[in-house]
Enzyme design. Structure first.
Site, PDB file in Angstrom:
ATOM      1  N   ALA A 172       0.840  -1.200   0.000  1.00  0.00           N
ATOM      2  CA  ALA A 172       0.000   0.000   0.000  1.00  0.00           C
ATOM      3  C   ALA A 172       0.876   1.251   0.000  1.00  0.00           C
ATOM      4  O   ALA A 172       1.971   1.253   0.556  1.00  0.00           O
ATOM      5  CB  ALA A 172      -0.911   0.008   1.221  1.00  0.00           C
ATOM      6  N   GLY A 178       1.580  -5.320   1.642  1.00  0.00           N
ATOM      7  CA  GLY A 178       0.497  -5.824   0.817  1.00  0.00           C
ATOM      8  C   GLY A 178       0.971  -6.496  -0.454  1.00  0.00           C
ATOM      9  O   GLY A 178       0.240  -7.283  -1.054  1.00  0.00           O
ATOM     10  N   GLU A 201       4.869  -3.667   8.418  1.00  0.00           N
ATOM     11  CA  GLU A 201       3.827  -2.734   8.866  1.00  0.00           C
ATOM     12  C   GLU A 201       3.982  -2.278  10.311  1.00  0.00           C
ATOM     13  O   GLU A 201       3.682  -1.129  10.651  1.00  0.00           O
ATOM     14  CB  GLU A 201       2.440  -3.370   8.680  1.00  0.00           C
ATOM     15  CG  GLU A 201       1.951  -3.433   7.236  1.00  0.00           C
ATOM     16  CD  GLU A 201       2.380  -4.695   6.519  1.00  0.00           C
ATOM     17  OE1 GLU A 201       1.824  -5.001   5.460  1.00  0.00           O
ATOM     18  OE2 GLU A 201       3.306  -5.383   7.031  1.00  0.00           O
ATOM     19  N   GLU A 247       1.617  -9.946   0.805  1.00  0.00           N
ATOM     20  CA  GLU A 247       0.325 -10.558   1.119  1.00  0.00           C
ATOM     21  C   GLU A 247      -0.382 -11.024  -0.148  1.00  0.00           C
ATOM     22  O   GLU A 247      -1.104 -12.029  -0.131  1.00  0.00           O
ATOM     23  CB  GLU A 247      -0.537  -9.574   1.901  1.00  0.00           C
ATOM     24  CG  GLU A 247      -0.067  -9.397   3.340  1.00  0.00           C
ATOM     25  CD  GLU A 247      -0.846  -8.349   4.099  1.00  0.00           C
ATOM     26  OE1 GLU A 247      -1.493  -8.694   5.097  1.00  0.00           O
ATOM     27  OE2 GLU A 247      -0.817  -7.170   3.676  1.00  0.00           O
TER      28      GLU A 247
END
Length: 260
Positions: free
Chosen positions: A66, A111, A134, A114
């Protein structure tokens, strides 16, 4: 063909290739996450596509995750929307009826990693770097990272990567079970395509049933899944592919799958 924001789709025979294309780091946006969810739905409707390969454009980034600029205003409403979008996109990817293969051809952060974790198989090029950083910025992985990573690498390494912010290279990722294969730089896509060709030799219906059962092992007791396994085996006898597969074997020819 549908236009998918920051995603380029090409289909070669029975394989869909999705290229992440939001330079310079292929970060995810609300639009691209929604586009991925739609893309998976569209591929699920294509009976002649059996495998999906996802990789980043170029050779430096798979995806940096992100864009943190999205969270500088502290708006919880926006954070909720983004978290839901990430979850829905990657859960759709995980539930894709065919076989998904991530080619980690560079940095896969947050992300980005992920997304790869949501795939069935991961191939890392030798220069790849992977992390879930994160907690270092006061956040946590909210797109499946805390659940999918320990399933692959165990609780200890998941805690090292998430709680300690530890970054792993391709060799470490292979050693701990985060990826299944390493290739030379620039050769990941070729390796993924070779794997997709193996997928195409299997009955796509049987693959779909088998994948669902394998993934069910994460949250359903074995005693229940063993029953579901036998039920799925019997259900396959209602499919055209089962009849075709047995007949082709007996006739010593390649099966002509219909995904039905």
């Amino acid at each position: 063909m549908t236009d998918y924001t920051n995603l380029t789709l090409s289909i070669n025979h029975h394989t869909a290739i999705v290229t992440l294309n939001n330079p310079p780091a292929h970060t995810w946006t609300m639009d691209s996450l929604q586009a991925l969810k739609q893309l998976i739905a569209d591929l699920n409707a294509k009976d002649d596509v059996y495998a999906l390969i996802i990789h980043g454009d170029g050779e430096k980034f798979f995806s940096a995750g992100a864009d943190l600029n999205n969270f500088t205003d502290g708006d919880k409403g926006h954070a909720i929307s983004m978290a839901i979008a990430f979850g829905e996109a990657f859960e759709a990817l995980s539930a894709y009826r065919g076989v998904s293969i991530a080619v980690i051809n560079g940095y896969a952060m947050g992300g980005g990693l992920e997304c790869a974790l949501a795939c069935d198989i991961r191939i890392a090029e030798e220069h790849a770097q992977m992390a879930l950083p994160e907690t270092g910025v006061g956040l946590l992985p909210c797109a499946g990272g805390t659940q999918n990573l320990p399933w692959l690498v165990g609780e200890g390494w998941a805690k090292r990567m998430i709680l300690c912010g530890e970054r792993v290279d391709a060799n470490t990722a292979l050693r701990i079970g985060l990826v299944e294969e390493i290739t030379a730089k620039g050769e990941g896509l070729t390796a993924a395509q070779a794997l997709a060709q193996k997928v195409a030799k299997q009955s796509p219906v049987a693959v779909s049933y088998s994948k669902a059962l394998i993934q069910a092992a994460r949250d359903t007791p074995p005693a229940q899944n063993l029953i579901l396994e036998r039920e799925a085996f019997v259900k396959l006898f209602d499919t055209k592919d089962q009849r075709e597969g047995v007949q082709a074997f007996l006739e010593k020819r390649k099966p002509n799958w219909q995904n039905k």
